[in-house]
Structures are given as C-alpha cells and as structure tokens.
Scaffold this motif. Structure first.
Motif, PDB file in Angstrom:
ATOM      1  N   TYR A  60      20.330 -23.659  48.945  1.00 15.65           N
ATOM      2  CA  TYR A  60      20.905 -22.369  48.568  1.00 15.65           C
ATOM      3  C   TYR A  60      19.899 -21.223  48.568  1.00 15.65           C
ATOM      4  CZ  TYR A  60      19.007 -23.829  44.021  1.00 15.65           C
ATOM      5  OH  TYR A  60      18.190 -24.280  43.017  1.00 15.65           O
ATOM      6  N   ILE A  61      18.608 -21.516  48.413  1.00 16.14           N
ATOM      7  CA  ILE A  61      17.622 -20.439  48.359  1.00 16.14           C
ATOM      8  C   ILE A  61      17.410 -19.865  49.764  1.00 16.14           C
ATOM      9  CG2 ILE A  61      15.204 -19.876  47.861  1.00 16.14           C
ATOM     10  CD1 ILE A  61      15.283 -21.996  45.668  1.00 16.14           C
ATOM     11  N   ASP A  62      17.683 -18.563  49.920  1.00  8.71           N
ATOM     12  CA  ASP A  62      17.534 -17.834  51.187  1.00  8.71           C
ATOM     13  C   ASP A  62      18.502 -18.312  52.268  1.00  8.71           C
ATOM     14  OD1 ASP A  62      15.460 -16.303  50.122  1.00  8.71           O
ATOM     15  OD2 ASP A  62      13.932 -17.739  50.732  1.00  8.71           O
ATOM     16  N   ILE A  63      19.561 -19.015  51.895  1.00 10.30           N
ATOM     17  CA  ILE A  63      20.545 -19.477  52.866  1.00 10.30           C
ATOM     18  C   ILE A  63      21.559 -18.360  53.132  1.00 10.30           C
ATOM     19  CG2 ILE A  63      22.432 -21.101  53.273  1.00 10.30           C
ATOM     20  CD1 ILE A  63      19.665 -22.347  53.563  1.00 10.30           C
ATOM     21  N   SER A  64      21.787 -18.069  54.404  1.00 11.10           N
ATOM     22  CA  SER A  64      22.705 -16.986  54.760  1.00 11.10           C
ATOM     23  C   SER A  64      23.342 -17.278  56.113  1.00 11.10           C
ATOM     24  CB  SER A  64      21.952 -15.643  54.804  1.00 11.10           C
ATOM     25  OG  SER A  64      22.806 -14.595  55.196  1.00 11.10           O
ATOM     26  N   VAL A  65      24.442 -18.037  56.088  1.00  4.18           N
ATOM     27  CA  VAL A  65      25.138 -18.305  57.348  1.00  4.18           C
ATOM     28  C   VAL A  65      25.913 -17.079  57.822  1.00  4.18           C
ATOM     29  CG1 VAL A  65      25.350 -20.774  56.881  1.00  4.18           C
ATOM     30  CG2 VAL A  65      27.184 -19.236  56.184  1.00  4.18           C
ATOM     31  N   HIS A  66      25.945 -16.050  56.989  1.00  2.00           N
ATOM     32  CA  HIS A  66      26.659 -14.821  57.355  1.00  2.00           C
ATOM     33  C   HIS A  66      25.699 -13.704  57.769  1.00  2.00           C
ATOM     34  CE1 HIS A  66      25.650 -14.693  53.059  1.00  2.00           C
ATOM     35  NE2 HIS A  66      25.546 -13.387  53.201  1.00  2.00           N
ATOM     36  N   SER A  67      24.406 -14.018  57.894  1.00  2.13           N
ATOM     37  CA  SER A  67      23.425 -12.989  58.239  1.00  2.13           C
ATOM     38  C   SER A  67      23.708 -12.400  59.622  1.00  2.13           C
ATOM     39  CB  SER A  67      22.021 -13.593  58.225  1.00  2.13           C
ATOM     40  OG  SER A  67      21.077 -12.662  58.722  1.00  2.13           O
ATOM     41  N   PRO A  68      23.467 -11.105  59.811  1.00  2.00           N
ATOM     42  CA  PRO A  68      23.573 -10.525  61.150  1.00  2.00           C
ATOM     43  C   PRO A  68      22.421 -10.951  62.054  1.00  2.00           C
ATOM     44  CG  PRO A  68      22.809  -8.869  59.590  1.00  2.00           C
ATOM     45  CD  PRO A  68      23.181 -10.083  58.787  1.00  2.00           C
ATOM     46  N   ASP A  69      21.387 -11.562  61.471  1.00  2.00           N
ATOM     47  CA  ASP A  69      20.235 -12.020  62.248  1.00  2.00           C
ATOM     48  C   ASP A  69      20.516 -13.428  62.755  1.00  2.00           C
ATOM     49  OD1 ASP A  69      17.709 -13.254  62.930  1.00  2.00           O
ATOM     50  OD2 ASP A  69      16.697 -11.629  61.859  1.00  2.00           O
ATOM     51  N   ARG A  70      20.561 -13.590  64.067  1.00  2.00           N
ATOM     52  CA  ARG A  70      20.900 -14.878  64.664  1.00  2.00           C
ATOM     53  C   ARG A  70      19.958 -15.990  64.218  1.00  2.00           C
ATOM     54  NH1 ARG A  70      18.527 -17.385  68.411  1.00  2.00           N
ATOM     55  NH2 ARG A  70      17.296 -15.546  68.977  1.00  2.00           N
ATOM     56  N   GLY A  83      31.192 -15.045  58.954  1.00  2.00           N
ATOM     57  CA  GLY A  83      30.072 -15.951  59.117  1.00  2.00           C
ATOM     58  C   GLY A  83      30.354 -17.324  58.537  1.00  2.00           C
ATOM     59  N   TRP A  84      30.951 -17.354  57.360  1.00  2.00           N
ATOM     60  CA  TRP A  84      31.291 -18.644  56.754  1.00  2.00           C
ATOM     61  C   TRP A  84      32.374 -19.370  57.545  1.00  2.00           C
ATOM     62  CZ3 TRP A  84      29.095 -21.859  53.551  1.00  2.00           C
ATOM     63  CH2 TRP A  84      28.103 -21.390  52.674  1.00  2.00           C
ATOM     64  N   LEU A  85      33.362 -18.637  58.019  1.00  2.00           N
ATOM     65  CA  LEU A  85      34.422 -19.272  58.805  1.00  2.00           C
ATOM     66  C   LEU A  85      33.862 -19.872  60.090  1.00  2.00           C
ATOM     67  CD1 LEU A  85      37.352 -16.730  58.408  1.00  2.00           C
ATOM     68  CD2 LEU A  85      37.322 -19.090  57.579  1.00  2.00           C
ATOM     69  N   ASP A  86      33.022 -19.126  60.790  1.00  2.00           N
ATOM     70  CA  ASP A  86      32.422 -19.643  62.023  1.00  2.00           C
ATOM     71  C   ASP A  86      31.607 -20.898  61.747  1.00  2.00           C
ATOM     72  OD1 ASP A  86      33.550 -17.627  63.491  1.00  2.00           O
ATOM     73  OD2 ASP A  86      31.723 -16.409  63.616  1.00  2.00           O
ATOM     74  N   PHE A  87      30.827 -20.865  60.674  1.00  2.00           N
ATOM     75  CA  PHE A  87      29.994 -22.025  60.359  1.00  2.00           C
ATOM     76  C   PHE A  87      30.848 -23.244  60.006  1.00  2.00           C
ATOM     77  CE2 PHE A  87      28.078 -24.647  57.027  1.00  2.00           C
ATOM     78  CZ  PHE A  87      27.024 -25.193  57.753  1.00  2.00           C
ATOM     79  N   SER A 128      35.618 -15.313  47.616  1.00  2.00           N
ATOM     80  CA  SER A 128      35.536 -16.747  47.918  1.00  2.00           C
ATOM     81  C   SER A 128      36.927 -17.354  48.033  1.00  2.00           C
ATOM     82  CB  SER A 128      34.732 -17.475  46.837  1.00  2.00           C
ATOM     83  OG  SER A 128      33.364 -17.116  46.893  1.00  2.00           O
ATOM     84  N   LEU A 129      37.826 -16.927  47.184  1.00  2.00           N
ATOM     85  CA  LEU A 129      39.191 -17.433  47.243  1.00  2.00           C
ATOM     86  C   LEU A 129      39.852 -17.041  48.564  1.00  2.00           C
ATOM     87  CD1 LEU A 129      41.434 -18.952  45.764  1.00  2.00           C
ATOM     88  CD2 LEU A 129      42.100 -16.780  44.710  1.00  2.00           C
ATOM     89  N   SER A 130      39.571 -15.842  49.047  1.00  2.00           N
ATOM     90  CA  SER A 130      40.136 -15.419  50.333  1.00  2.00           C
ATOM     91  C   SER A 130      39.600 -16.282  51.473  1.00  2.00           C
ATOM     92  CB  SER A 130      39.841 -13.942  50.591  1.00  2.00           C
ATOM     93  OG  SER A 130      38.466 -13.722  50.915  1.00  2.00           O
ATOM     94  N   LEU A 131      38.340 -16.736  51.370  1.00  2.00           N
ATOM     95  CA  LEU A 131      37.781 -17.618  52.386  1.00  2.00           C
ATOM     96  C   LEU A 131      38.481 -18.969  52.364  1.00  2.00           C
ATOM     97  CD1 LEU A 131      35.607 -18.210  54.536  1.00  2.00           C
ATOM     98  CD2 LEU A 131      34.121 -18.961  52.669  1.00  2.00           C
ATOM     99  N   VAL A 132      38.699 -19.517  51.177  1.00  2.00           N
ATOM    100  CA  VAL A 132      39.418 -20.790  51.055  1.00  2.00           C
ATOM    101  C   VAL A 132      40.806 -20.678  51.675  1.00  2.00           C
ATOM    102  CG1 VAL A 132      40.468 -22.405  49.410  1.00  2.00           C
ATOM    103  CG2 VAL A 132      38.142 -21.565  49.025  1.00  2.00           C
ATOM    104  N   GLU A 133      41.482 -19.590  51.387  1.00  2.00           N
ATOM    105  CA  GLU A 133      42.838 -19.402  51.907  1.00  2.00           C
ATOM    106  C   GLU A 133      42.838 -19.252  53.421  1.00  2.00           C
ATOM    107  OE1 GLU A 133      43.952 -16.035  49.587  1.00  2.00           O
ATOM    108  OE2 GLU A 133      44.608 -17.241  47.859  1.00  2.00           O
ATOM    109  N   GLU A 134      41.867 -18.532  53.967  1.00  2.00           N
ATOM    110  CA  GLU A 134      41.823 -18.332  55.417  1.00  2.00           C
ATOM    111  C   GLU A 134      41.393 -19.597  56.143  1.00  2.00           C
ATOM    112  OE1 GLU A 134      40.241 -15.044  58.685  1.00  2.00           O
ATOM    113  OE2 GLU A 134      39.825 -14.780  56.540  1.00  2.00           O
ATOM    114  N   PHE A 135      40.460 -20.362  55.558  1.00  2.00           N
ATOM    115  CA  PHE A 135      40.031 -21.617  56.180  1.00  2.00           C
ATOM    116  C   PHE A 135      41.179 -22.622  56.183  1.00  2.00           C
ATOM    117  CE2 PHE A 135      37.500 -25.662  56.086  1.00  2.00           C
ATOM    118  CZ  PHE A 135      36.948 -25.521  57.345  1.00  2.00           C
ATOM    119  N   ASP A 136      41.982 -22.595  55.133  1.00  2.00           N
ATOM    120  CA  ASP A 136      43.256 -23.330  55.089  1.00  2.00           C
ATOM    121  C   ASP A 136      43.074 -24.821  55.373  1.00  2.00           C
ATOM    122  OD1 ASP A 136      45.977 -23.682  54.739  1.00  2.00           O
ATOM    123  OD2 ASP A 136      46.464 -23.221  56.823  1.00  2.00           O
TER     124      ASP A 136
END
Length: 275
Positions: free
Chosen positions: A65-75, A122-126, A150-158
């Motif tokens: 979790y430390i410095d983790i960012s799957v949603h970063s704009p940096d590839r 970013g989270w959805l893609d990952f 976060s709840l919206s992500l859960v709902e969209e990931f479905d």
C-alpha cells in the motif's frame, strides 16, 4: 458467523498460532505488505509456512500500500504498482486466502472530478486485467472522507470478487460522515472490518476502547448494516502483546460485533484506557 482475525508477527509466530487456535481466530498477514518484504515474498512465505505448519489459519492477505498508485497518470508508476499487487494476488491464491486487502490510496485533497475519474478508471483497468481466481479484493478506506467513490468502483466493477474493507481507525481520523451514514451506504458491500482506535488525530493503534471511537454505536451500525462482516482486531506493531488481549477482552465484555451481544443496557470500559 463472522470470523475474527489477528495480525501475527513472524518473529514470534508460535504464540500467535496458539492464540488463534485456542480462540478459533484466523490470520490477516500484513507483514508481506511492508516495503522491506516486497522483494523477498518467496522467502517470507517459506519461513511463515514452515513456522506455522501450513496456511490453514490464513484467511486474509494484506497487499502492498505504501506509494502504490495503479491510477497514476505516470505509466512507470502504474506498472510498478501493478507488479507489486499482482505478486500479492498470486500469493493469496497460492495460500488459499479468501481476501486480499488493498488501500484505495485516493487523495481527497485533489478535489477535482477529473482526478476521481482517473482514479476509478485506473482501478478498473487494473482489476479487469487480473486473474483473481477465488480471491476477493477488499478495497480499504485510507484518507477517504466518505465511502462513495470506492462504492462506485465496486458497483461499476460489478463482480463478487471486489468488496470493501472498512478501517475504523482510518475513518476516525479522516472520515467526515457519521458511522450510521457510512455503513448505511456501504454496509451491503462491506465484507471485512478492521478494528482500531485512536484519538482522531493520527492512526495511533491504541488498545481498543482507549481512544475516541464510539464502540456501542459502531456495534449498532455493524449489526444493522454489515452483520456478516468479518473483523480484524488491530493494535499495530509495537508492544502488540500488551494491547491485543485487552482489546479482545474489551470486545467480549462489551458484546461488540462479532462477539455475542449482551442484553441492554451494556456497560463499556471507559475510553481513557483505564479498566
């Protein structure tokens, strides 16, 4: 019935194994999430499995979790974050863990709709690119002020493979909505709760009942909105011996979820740490 987990320490694992077996508790492994262990997960788990006699007690693995960012704009940052989490997913599958906890790591001070969209995308893609097997990812609130994003992500990931973890200590420091509102909105998607206590200023890992968390209210809200959620009793790393058992005793004495409720009215130890 909801289960109780504790966070063992590898250096004193036999004591935690004995405590878990004598209380019918399970393990949430958090040490593999620490940066110093991320380059040596094979060695860590080999040592753990030998000392624990197998993975029977492991129900939850905490991911990095430390410095983790799957949603970063940096590839490059996205790729490094994905590599770390993917390794934890594979270990969760190998161990037969039911849950893998990941922090949302959303920065609420970036109060821009575009950032929220980037975070969600970013989270959805990952997640859509991962083979989770039978592992359910639990997204834990960190600096989150409300559960809504976060709840919206859960709902969209479905998918049942993504649910929420409610960290009480993080809510007490960073949350801006009452427990009732938080759990009324997100309780149905909340599969796991991490218990912690503090004074609302920092995540200080006090013995439960020693801070400002309103435990009777938390118990009421969990029983009303997330009655099936498993619970981790969290007291941090330092001097955990001195805080873990008093915290478990506190939960039992107060009839706090998931322990059997007591007939009303209930008497709770004072929150100033005296017992």
């Amino acid at each position: 019935m909801p289960r109780v987990t504790i966070q063992p320490r590898l250096h004193d694992l036999s004591r935690y194994v004995n405590a878990a077996r004598s209380n019918d508790f399970h393990f949430e492994l958090i040490e593999p999430a620490y940066p110093q262990n991320l380059d040596m997960l094979d060695e860590y788990f080999s040592d753990f499995l030998e000392k624990a006699g197998g993975a029977e007690l492991v129900k939850v693995l905490h991911g990095p979790y430390i410095d983790i960012s799957v949603h970063s704009p940096d590839r490059a940052v996205r790729a490094a974050s994905a590599e770390r989490i993917s390794a934890s997913i594979e270990w969760a599958k190998r161990l037969g863990a039911e849950f893998l906890i990941l922090h949302s790591n959303h920065l609420p001070m970036l109060n821009e709709p575009a950032y929220d969209r980037q975070w969600r995308a970013g989270w959805l893609d990952f997640l859509r690119g991962q083979d989770l097997g039978d592992v359910t990812v639990l997204l834990e609130n960190m600096w989150d002020r409300t559960p809504d994003l976060s709840l919206s992500l859960v709902e969209e990931f479905d998918s049942p493979r993504l649910r929420l973890c409610f960290d009480v200590a993080h809510w007490n420091v960073h949350g801006t909505v009452p427990l009732e509102d938080w759990l009324r909105r997100a309780g149905a998607a909340t599969a796991y709760v991490q218990y912690g206590d503090n004074h609302g200023d920092q995540d200080s890992d006090l013995a439960l009942g020693s801070g400002t968390v309103d435990w009777p209210e938390l118990d009421r809200c969990l029983r009303a909105h997330a009655p099936h959620a498993d619970v981790m009793v969290g007291v941090g790393i330092d001097d955990a011996d001195e805080r873990l058992q008093p915290s478990i005793d506190f939960l039992r004495a107060g009839g706090i979820h998931p322990f059997p409720p007591h007939p009303s009215p209930r008497t709770f130890p004072p929150a100033d740490g005296t017992r």
